[in-house]
Design an enzyme around this catalytic site. Structure first.
Site, PDB file in Angstrom:
ATOM      1  N   ARG A 183       7.780   5.522  46.059  1.00  0.00           N
ATOM      2  CA  ARG A 183       8.767   4.458  45.791  1.00  0.00           C
ATOM      3  C   ARG A 183       8.237   3.085  46.175  1.00  0.00           C
ATOM      4  O   ARG A 183       8.616   2.077  45.580  1.00  0.00           O
ATOM      5  CB  ARG A 183      10.105   4.739  46.500  1.00  0.00           C
ATOM      6  N   TYR A 190      17.634 -10.226  24.669  1.00  0.00           N
ATOM      7  CA  TYR A 190      18.181  -8.872  24.613  1.00  0.00           C
ATOM      8  C   TYR A 190      19.586  -8.871  25.241  1.00  0.00           C
ATOM      9  O   TYR A 190      19.805  -9.547  26.262  1.00  0.00           O
ATOM     10  CB  TYR A 190      17.216  -7.930  25.353  1.00  0.00           C
ATOM     11  N   ASP A 214       9.412 -13.101  28.421  1.00  0.00           N
ATOM     12  CA  ASP A 214       9.537 -11.695  28.038  1.00  0.00           C
ATOM     13  C   ASP A 214       8.654 -11.491  26.812  1.00  0.00           C
ATOM     14  O   ASP A 214       8.948 -12.003  25.730  1.00  0.00           O
ATOM     15  CB  ASP A 214      11.012 -11.383  27.730  1.00  0.00           C
ATOM     16  N   LYS A 255       8.938  -0.223  24.870  1.00  0.00           N
ATOM     17  CA  LYS A 255       8.736  -0.586  23.470  1.00  0.00           C
ATOM     18  C   LYS A 255       7.261  -0.429  23.078  1.00  0.00           C
ATOM     19  O   LYS A 255       6.760   0.672  23.090  1.00  0.00           O
ATOM     20  CB  LYS A 255       9.267  -2.014  23.259  1.00  0.00           C
TER      21      LYS A 255
END
Ligand code: PLP
Length: 390
Positions: free
Chosen positions: A59, A111, A183, A208
């Site tokens: 983590r 988005y 982005d 993506k």
């Protein structure tokens, strides 16, 4: 493996990490491990206190599957440091919380999830957020003078493929002592490297193009060391680190990124040109079209125009829905960047959360269909569109 920043991007996508498998496999095995053991407390403390690099706890991001991926990602985006997250939204959220607390300006369309986080959720924590359309850029300087510290945009945007001048906006943002985050999901580093153009951070939904097969969810944040390092504790303690299995799958995908994206660029160009000639199409949004408003800027700052295009059906939103429903090769799904072509009607998916008035203000007509061009033969995709556009 050999990593060399002088190698071309295609080569770095394959030979992007210095980590080697001791058994000679060309791919690092998946370290499907939550924790790592040490020979002594002194050795453990060397890693915990940062005196020596090493694996510790997944983590935290201290896992070889993540190191290998992140080294490759940093190389692709010309970054000093890249960190991988469990999703694109996780990367955005960590960036906003680490560096956006004094105020975030979002330029242009983004988005829907990004818009929701910025407009409905971060303000609950007292974080001021501002939204400017591309046509309102002259207001940016005043917002920065008022204290906003982080500017964020997509280019090309979702779904209208608006192209923003990364270099010019970075200069304006830096003149006010603020940071610019881009982005780069739609373009991928094959087509555009925002850090080379002056941005401070680059963000990806690796779900993506980087993943490229619609089979993994991941995110990336990359930039200069001194800016990316403070995001470390946010990723660690929000628990938004990528899983080792996903990291290894993403490393696998990066090896074919360049050929996939270049093929998608070429197919999208042919399909955009065919759609621009079609009598049932009112307008095509694609940066590769000579008469598209963002074409010259895209040509200057991108190496390819991308695999995303949006078509406006000559008709109503209901007509567009019927076209989407008639498509056979294009799957009706709200994502992008995979090997299979996808279609989505923004008003029913990515921008469904906005009011009809807000969609209209942003120019997102109900009659728009966004196409993610995959790796099928473009002639088959054009034939599919033609049979649906009856
Ligand atoms: N940025 C862009 C441009 C996107 O299209 C998406 C998702 O569709 C995101 C960020 C969020 O990424 P994820 O779904 O991996 O959280």
């Amino acid at each position: 493996m050999i990593t060399d920043p002088r190698h071309a991007l295609d080569t770095r996508a394959i030979h992007g990490t210095t980590l080697q498998d001791p058994h000679g496999s060309p791919h690092l095995p998946i370290y499907n491990t939550t924790t790592f053991a040490f020979p002594s407390t002194a050795a453990l403390l060397d890693v915990v206190d940062g005196r020596k690099p090493g694996s510790l706890y997944t983590r935290y991001g201290l896992n070889p599957s993540l190191f290998a991926l992140e080294e490759t990602l940093a190389g692709l985006e010309s970054a000093e440091l890249a960190w991988a997250f469990g999703s694109g939204m996780a990367a955005e959220a960590a960036l906003f919380l680490a560096h956006g607390r004094e105020g975030i300006v979002c330029i242009g369309d983004a988005y829907g999830g990004t818009l929701e986080l910025l407009s409905s959720q971060l303000p609950l924590l007292g974080i001021p957020t501002y939204f400017l359309l591309g046509a309102e850029l002259e207001r940016l300087d005043a917002l920065l003078a008022g204290g906003a510290k982080l500017v964020f945009f997509e280019t090309p945007t979702n779904p209208l493929l608006e192209v923003f001048d990364i270099r010019a906006i970075a200069q304006l943002v830096h003149a006010r002592g603020a940071w610019l985050a881009v982005d780069n999901t739609f373009a991928s580093p094959v087509n555009q490297r925002p850090l080379e153009l002056g941005a401070d951070f680059v963000i990806h939904s690796a779900t993506k193009y980087l993943g490229g097969h619609s089979d993994l969810t991941a995110g990336v944040l990359a930039g200069a060391k001194d800016l990316v390092l403070p995001v470390w504790n946010w990723r660690k303690n929000l628990g938004s680190t990528i899983a080792p299995e996903t990291a290894a799958l993403l490393s696998r995908s990066l090896r074919t990124l360049a050929v996939r994206v270049r093929q998608q660029n070429a197919s999208a160009q042919v399909i955009a040109e065919a759609m621009a000639r079609h009598p049932k199409i009112a307008r095509v949004y694609y940066p590769g079209l000579l008469d598209f408003p963002g074409h010259a800027l895209a040509q200057a700052q991108m190496d390819g125009f991308g695999g995303m295009l949006t078509i406006e059906i000559a008709g109503t939103g209901e007509d567009a829905t019927q076209v989407a429903d008639r498509l056979r090769l294009f799957a009706l799904a709200p994502s992008l960047g995979g090997a299979e072509s996808l279609v989505t009607q923004p008003c029913t998916t990515t921008h469904h959360g906005l009011t009809a008035e807000e969609r209209a203000r942003r120019g997102i007509a109900d009659s728009l269909l966004r196409l993610s061009i995959g790796l099928e033969d473009p002639a088959d995709l054009i034939a599919d569109l033609e049979q649906a556009l009856v």
